[in-house]
Design a protein around this motif. Structure first.
Motif, short mmCIF file in Angstrom:
data_model
loop_
_atom_site.label_atom_id
_atom_site.label_comp_id
_atom_site.label_asym_id
_atom_site.label_seq_id
_atom_site.Cartn_x
_atom_site.Cartn_y
_atom_site.Cartn_z
N PHE A 121 43.62 55.90 53.22
CA PHE A 121 42.14 55.86 53.39
C PHE A 121 41.52 54.66 52.44
CE2 PHE A 121 37.81 57.03 52.39
CZ PHE A 121 37.28 57.00 53.39
N VAL A 122 41.90 55.16 50.90
CA VAL A 122 41.39 54.33 50.01
C VAL A 122 41.86 52.84 50.08
CG1 VAL A 122 41.81 53.81 47.43
CG2 VAL A 122 41.23 56.10 48.22
N LEU A 123 43.22 52.40 50.44
CA LEU A 123 43.86 51.31 50.72
C LEU A 123 43.06 50.54 51.91
CD1 LEU A 123 45.87 49.25 50.01
CD2 LEU A 123 47.42 50.35 51.88
N LEU A 124 42.84 51.13 52.94
CA LEU A 124 42.07 50.59 53.99
C LEU A 124 40.55 50.45 53.66
CD1 LEU A 124 43.22 52.94 56.94
CD2 LEU A 124 43.77 50.47 56.56
N LEU A 125 40.12 51.11 52.71
CA LEU A 125 38.54 51.07 52.57
C LEU A 125 38.61 49.72 51.37
CD1 LEU A 125 35.54 51.96 52.10
CD2 LEU A 125 36.31 53.13 50.07
N VAL A 126 39.67 49.58 50.64
CA VAL A 126 39.59 48.27 49.73
C VAL A 126 39.72 47.20 50.39
CG1 VAL A 126 41.10 47.34 48.01
CG2 VAL A 126 40.33 49.79 47.60
N LEU A 127 40.72 47.04 51.56
CA LEU A 127 41.17 46.02 52.48
C LEU A 127 39.73 45.59 53.20
CD1 LEU A 127 44.60 46.73 53.78
CD2 LEU A 127 43.78 45.09 52.07
N ALA A 128 39.16 46.43 53.73
CA ALA A 128 37.85 46.36 54.30
C ALA A 128 36.83 45.68 53.57
CB ALA A 128 37.01 47.57 54.93
N ILE A 129 36.70 46.08 52.17
CA ILE A 129 35.97 45.65 51.24
C ILE A 129 36.02 44.10 50.88
CG2 ILE A 129 34.75 45.66 48.82
CD1 ILE A 129 35.05 48.79 49.20
N LEU A 130 37.47 43.96 50.67
CA LEU A 130 38.00 42.64 50.31
C LEU A 130 37.77 41.47 51.63
CD1 LEU A 130 39.61 40.92 48.37
CD2 LEU A 130 41.56 41.53 49.54
N ALA A 131 37.92 42.13 52.65
CA ALA A 131 37.58 41.33 53.89
C ALA A 131 36.35 41.00 53.96
CB ALA A 131 38.24 42.02 55.22
N PHE A 132 35.34 42.05 53.87
CA PHE A 132 33.83 41.63 53.66
C PHE A 132 33.45 40.82 52.95
CE2 PHE A 132 29.66 42.68 51.97
CZ PHE A 132 28.97 42.33 53.33
N VAL A 133 33.98 40.71 51.45
CA VAL A 133 33.75 39.79 50.48
C VAL A 133 34.02 38.36 50.78
CG1 VAL A 133 34.29 39.27 47.94
CG2 VAL A 133 33.50 41.39 48.64
N LEU A 134 35.59 38.36 51.25
CA LEU A 134 35.75 36.92 51.80
C LEU A 134 35.20 36.16 52.69
CD1 LEU A 134 39.45 37.64 51.18
CD2 LEU A 134 38.12 36.41 49.40
N GLU A 135 34.60 36.90 53.70
CA GLU A 135 34.16 36.50 54.89
C GLU A 135 32.56 36.02 54.56
OE1 GLU A 135 35.16 35.71 58.00
OE2 GLU A 135 37.15 35.92 57.25
N ASN A 136 32.00 36.54 53.70
CA ASN A 136 30.62 36.24 53.25
C ASN A 136 30.37 35.74 52.03
OD1 ASN A 136 28.97 37.82 55.51
ND2 ASN A 136 30.57 39.31 54.90
N GLN A 137 30.79 34.42 51.74
CA GLN A 137 30.74 33.67 50.78
C GLN A 137 29.69 32.63 50.75
OE1 GLN A 137 32.40 34.07 47.79
NE2 GLN A 137 33.00 35.71 48.68
N GLN A 138 28.69 32.78 51.74
CA GLN A 138 27.62 31.73 51.82
C GLN A 138 26.65 32.13 50.67
OE1 GLN A 138 28.32 33.72 54.45
NE2 GLN A 138 29.57 32.48 55.82
N SER A 139 25.81 31.12 50.13
CA SER A 139 24.95 31.33 49.19
C SER A 139 23.57 31.91 49.77
CB SER A 139 24.96 30.18 48.07
OG SER A 139 26.07 30.12 47.32
N VAL A 140 22.77 32.53 49.28
CA VAL A 140 21.39 32.86 49.74
C VAL A 140 20.60 33.22 48.57
CG1 VAL A 140 22.19 33.96 52.03
CG2 VAL A 140 21.92 35.37 49.90
N THR A 141 19.27 32.75 48.76
CA THR A 141 18.34 32.83 47.79
C THR A 141 17.39 33.85 48.44
OG1 THR A 141 18.37 30.68 46.97
CG2 THR A 141 16.49 31.88 46.30
N LEU A 142 16.99 35.17 47.60
CA LEU A 142 16.17 36.09 48.04
C LEU A 142 14.82 36.15 47.31
CD1 LEU A 142 18.33 39.38 47.42
CD2 LEU A 142 17.91 37.94 49.81
#
Length: 79
Positions: A12-33
């Motif tokens: 479960f922890v491994l799958l969670l880490v992989l999901a977080i890693l995929a999220f971070v790698l797929e969302n590298q666009q810069s934004v200004t809030l």
């Protein structure tokens, strides 16, 4: 049985880490809030989301603790 629980937890922890890693790698666009006219620095979407999650994980329990404490104080006054 104990080993099975450990293995399932590790998977479960491994799958969670992989999901977080995929999220971070797929969302590298810069934004200004923008908030109430204030502009923040340009940060990747994933960093903004992770920071919002961490802030919420801190603020939520603190608010719950404060509300619980206030209700305990009011119960003491009634008794």
């Amino acid at each position: 049985m104990r080993n099975l629980k450990r293995v399932l937890l590790a998977v479960f922890v491994l799958l969670l880490v992989l999901a977080i890693l995929a999220f971070v790698l797929e969302n590298q666009q810069s934004v200004t809030l923008l908030f109430l006219g204030w502009a923040g620095p340009q940060l990747p979407v994933s960093l903004v989301m992770v920071l919002a999650l961490l802030i919420g994980m801190v603020i939520g329990p603190v608010i719950g603790w404060l509300l619980g404490r206030a209700s305990r104080v009011s119960r003491r006054r009634l008794a």
